[in-house]
Design an enzyme around this catalytic site. Structure first.
Site, PDB file in Angstrom:
ATOM      1  N   MET A   1     -43.030 -21.281 -40.856  1.00  0.00           N
ATOM      2  CA  MET A   1     -42.797 -22.537 -41.572  1.00  0.00           C
ATOM      3  C   MET A   1     -42.909 -23.701 -40.610  1.00  0.00           C
ATOM      4  O   MET A   1     -42.384 -23.661 -39.505  1.00  0.00           O
ATOM      5  CB  MET A   1     -41.387 -22.534 -42.182  1.00  0.00           C
ATOM      6  CG  MET A   1     -41.194 -21.538 -43.300  1.00  0.00           C
ATOM      7  SD  MET A   1     -42.104 -21.974 -44.792  1.00  0.00           S
ATOM      8  CE  MET A   1     -41.236 -23.454 -45.289  1.00  0.00           C
ATOM      9  N   LEU A 120     -38.840 -14.842 -36.661  1.00  0.00           N
ATOM     10  CA  LEU A 120     -39.766 -14.909 -37.784  1.00  0.00           C
ATOM     11  C   LEU A 120     -40.640 -16.140 -37.672  1.00  0.00           C
ATOM     12  O   LEU A 120     -40.498 -16.944 -36.775  1.00  0.00           O
ATOM     13  CB  LEU A 120     -38.966 -14.980 -39.099  1.00  0.00           C
ATOM     14  CG  LEU A 120     -37.718 -14.100 -39.184  1.00  0.00           C
ATOM     15  CD1 LEU A 120     -36.831 -14.575 -40.308  1.00  0.00           C
ATOM     16  CD2 LEU A 120     -38.127 -12.661 -39.382  1.00  0.00           C
ATOM     17  N   THR A 121     -41.521 -16.310 -38.648  1.00  0.00           N
ATOM     18  CA  THR A 121     -42.242 -17.575 -38.773  1.00  0.00           C
ATOM     19  C   THR A 121     -41.642 -18.399 -39.897  1.00  0.00           C
ATOM     20  O   THR A 121     -42.177 -19.427 -40.271  1.00  0.00           O
ATOM     21  CB  THR A 121     -43.735 -17.327 -39.070  1.00  0.00           C
ATOM     22  OG1 THR A 121     -43.838 -16.534 -40.262  1.00  0.00           O
ATOM     23  CG2 THR A 121     -44.388 -16.607 -37.902  1.00  0.00           C
ATOM     24  N   CYS A 122     -40.524 -17.911 -40.445  1.00  0.00           N
ATOM     25  CA  CYS A 122     -39.814 -18.660 -41.485  1.00  0.00           C
ATOM     26  C   CYS A 122     -38.340 -18.320 -41.391  1.00  0.00           C
ATOM     27  O   CYS A 122     -37.959 -17.336 -40.772  1.00  0.00           O
ATOM     28  CB  CYS A 122     -40.346 -18.314 -42.873  1.00  0.00           C
ATOM     29  SG  CYS A 122     -40.392 -16.538 -43.199  1.00  0.00           S
ATOM     30  N   ILE A 123     -37.487 -19.156 -42.000  1.00  0.00           N
ATOM     31  CA  ILE A 123     -36.065 -18.916 -41.928  1.00  0.00           C
ATOM     32  C   ILE A 123     -35.661 -17.776 -42.846  1.00  0.00           C
ATOM     33  O   ILE A 123     -36.410 -17.354 -43.716  1.00  0.00           O
ATOM     34  CB  ILE A 123     -35.270 -20.196 -42.252  1.00  0.00           C
ATOM     35  CG1 ILE A 123     -35.549 -20.658 -43.678  1.00  0.00           C
ATOM     36  CG2 ILE A 123     -35.580 -21.284 -41.244  1.00  0.00           C
ATOM     37  CD1 ILE A 123     -34.704 -21.845 -44.096  1.00  0.00           C
TER      38      ILE A 123
END
Length: 211
Positions: A1, A120-123
């Site tokens: 994100m 991650l690449t997002c929460i």
């Protein structure tokens, strides 16, 4: 994100649980570049009160960056996620690569920007929405409400990925009975610490009932 947010605490329950064990996944030490320390500590205390065995894990890799928590500025210092997480774990922690889901009733992801930066690449709530289509989650309220919910826009990100956002207050939890996912807002809300603690306590109590 591209848009990083703080995140509430969330637990994923394993209905095939045979042992009274929970995995706690950390992402460093400190809200701006790792795990939110208050949330991680509250989880461990509440699980301990219920007699649940907790094993801690973190990725053995460099942090995305290191943030000076006094100034809020990124520094040139390089730190390891596992080594930093060991501060919270008092040294009793294992590399995330060794975690086997079969050995645990649930896995817990505390809040903190480190989940987005180092895991991650997002929460975490967006992760659940990404891997569990249609999952029901809460990150609190869906509007700022004068600064009480500074990360309210996260709810929109969850919905955009096909999940359903459920509005809850800081001391409340939401249970997706089908997916076995329990969520509470925690520091998504600008609330007194004792209310965040109470919300996490309710989340842990709910998890124990599902185990």
């Amino acid at each position: 994100m591209a848009l990083l947010r703080n995140l509430g605490t969330r637990l994923f329950s394993n209905s095939a649980c045979v042992d009274n064990r929970v995995a706690l996944v950390l992402s460093g030490c400190g809200v701006y570049d790792g795990s939110e320390i208050h949330e991680a500590s509250a989880i461990m205390v509440h699980l301990s009160r219920h007699g649940v065995q907790v094993a801690l894990f973190a990725p053995d890799q460099p942090q995305m960056h290191t943030v000076n928590h006094l100034s809020g500025k990124v520094t040139e210092e390089s730190r390891n996620v596992l080594v930093e997480s060991a501060r919270i774990a008092r040294g009793n922690i294992s590399p995330l690569s060794t975690l086997s889901a079969a050995g645990f009733c649930a896995v817990v992801f505390p809040g903190g920007f480190g989940a987005a930066k180092n895991l991650l690449t997002c929460i975490a709530p967006v992760l659940a929405a990404k891997v569990l289509p249609g999952v029901e989650l809460t990150v609190g309220h869906e509007s700022d409400e004068g600064g009480r919910w500074p990360y309210a826009s996260t709810a929109g990100a969850i919905v955009s990925m096909g999940a359903k956002h459920i509005v809850k207050d800081v001391t409340e939890v939401h249970v997706d009975e089908k997916m076995k996912v329990v969520t509470t807002p925690a520091f998504m809300c600008d609330a007194p610490l004792h209310l965040i603690w109470d919300g996490i306590g309710k989340l842990v109590t709910t998890l124990v009932k599902l185990m």
